[in-house]
Scaffold this motif. Structure first.
Motif, PDB file in Angstrom:
ATOM      1  N   GLU A  54       0.810  -1.218   0.000  1.00  0.00           N
ATOM      2  CA  GLU A  54       0.000   0.000   0.000  1.00  0.00           C
ATOM      3  C   GLU A  54       0.846   1.273   0.000  1.00  0.00           C
ATOM      4  N   ASP A  72       3.590   1.416  -2.000  1.00  0.00           N
ATOM      5  CA  ASP A  72       4.306   1.300  -3.268  1.00  0.00           C
ATOM      6  C   ASP A  72       5.729   0.778  -3.084  1.00  0.00           C
ATOM      7  N   ARG A  91      -1.440  -6.102  -6.132  1.00  0.00           N
ATOM      8  CA  ARG A  91      -1.146  -4.696  -6.411  1.00  0.00           C
ATOM      9  C   ARG A  91       0.190  -4.597  -7.149  1.00  0.00           C
ATOM     10  N   ARG A  93       2.333  -1.844 -10.454  1.00  0.00           N
ATOM     11  CA  ARG A  93       2.537  -0.458 -10.885  1.00  0.00           C
ATOM     12  C   ARG A  93       2.158  -0.277 -12.353  1.00  0.00           C
ATOM     13  N   LYS A 117       0.750  10.749  -8.771  1.00  0.00           N
ATOM     14  CA  LYS A 117       0.605   9.308  -8.574  1.00  0.00           C
ATOM     15  C   LYS A 117      -0.594   9.074  -7.668  1.00  0.00           C
ATOM     16  N   LEU A 160      -3.297   5.663  -6.012  1.00  0.00           N
ATOM     17  CA  LEU A 160      -3.589   4.245  -5.873  1.00  0.00           C
ATOM     18  C   LEU A 160      -4.987   3.982  -6.416  1.00  0.00           C
ATOM     19  N   TRP A 209      -3.745  -0.990  -8.391  1.00  0.00           N
ATOM     20  CA  TRP A 209      -2.417  -0.664  -8.879  1.00  0.00           C
ATOM     21  C   TRP A 209      -2.071   0.778  -8.589  1.00  0.00           C
ATOM     22  N   TRP A 210      -0.779   0.987  -8.304  1.00  0.00           N
ATOM     23  CA  TRP A 210      -0.254   2.333  -8.203  1.00  0.00           C
ATOM     24  C   TRP A 210      -0.117   2.859  -9.617  1.00  0.00           C
ATOM     25  N   TYR A 227       1.060   6.112 -11.999  1.00  0.00           N
ATOM     26  CA  TYR A 227       1.691   7.414 -12.175  1.00  0.00           C
ATOM     27  C   TYR A 227       1.146   8.005 -13.468  1.00  0.00           C
TER      28      TYR A 227
END
Length: 171
Positions: free
Chosen positions: A13, A15, A32, A34, A102, A104, A116-117, A119
């Motif tokens: 959580e 990243d 999770r 990126r 960025k 979440l 997913w994180w 950006y």
């Protein structure tokens, strides 16, 4: 290697990398990871909009106002943003996308089960685009006003809608 077999970093959580898994497994298990989302504009400010192919692992056949994708194992967000933008637009020599923010994404709210994180970047593409046929089956550049009119009319990917809403709120 298929995209489902590509190895991605699994993150917590905050990243932080906590492991690796094949991309397909990450999607199936809701692990999770990126992603990089790039809002590509032409020199006049029109936004590149496309419909994803029906063979995509996530959100097949949906519309998207971002190009981008999963960040590979050991790859930075910035590296992934440039790689994904050039791949999906079918160009080389694109300027480095500009990082914006960025967030979440949590797909449990929309039923995708994924998290997913993400950006978010933007880039101006003055080059003629030749989108990847494996990724994109239709595309155009829409004015910002036309994009706004299409938001309620077309089936969009929920993660790109979440990113776009955050982008609009920052303007």
């Amino acid at each position: 290697m298929s995209s489902a077999e590509e190895i991605v970093d699994i993150v917590d959580e905050e990243d932080r990398v906590i492991g690796q898994a094949p991309r397909g497994e990450a999607y199936r298990q809701g692990l999770r990871h990126r992603t990089a989302f790039i809002l590509a504009r032409d020199p006049e400010g029109n936004v590149f909009v496309h419909r994803r192919t029906t063979t995509k692992l996530v959100f097949p056949g949906r519309y998207d106002m971002f190009v981008g994708g999963v960040v590979g194992t050991g790859e930075s967000y910035d590296e992934a943003a440039l790689r994904e933008a050039e791949e999906e637009l079918g160009v080389s020599g694109l300027p480095a996308p500009r990082p914006l923010f960025k967030f979440l994404y949590d797909g449990r709210a929309d039923g995708t089960g994924g998290s997913w994180w993400s950006y978010v970047y933007d880039v101006t593409c003055a080059l003629p685009v030749r989108p990847q046929a494996e990724e994109i089956d239709w595309y155009t550049f829409l004015s910002p006003a036309e994009l706004e009119r299409r938001l309620d009319a077309w089936p969009w990917t929920p993660d790109s809608l979440a990113a776009y809403e955050r982008l609009r709120a920052r303007a």
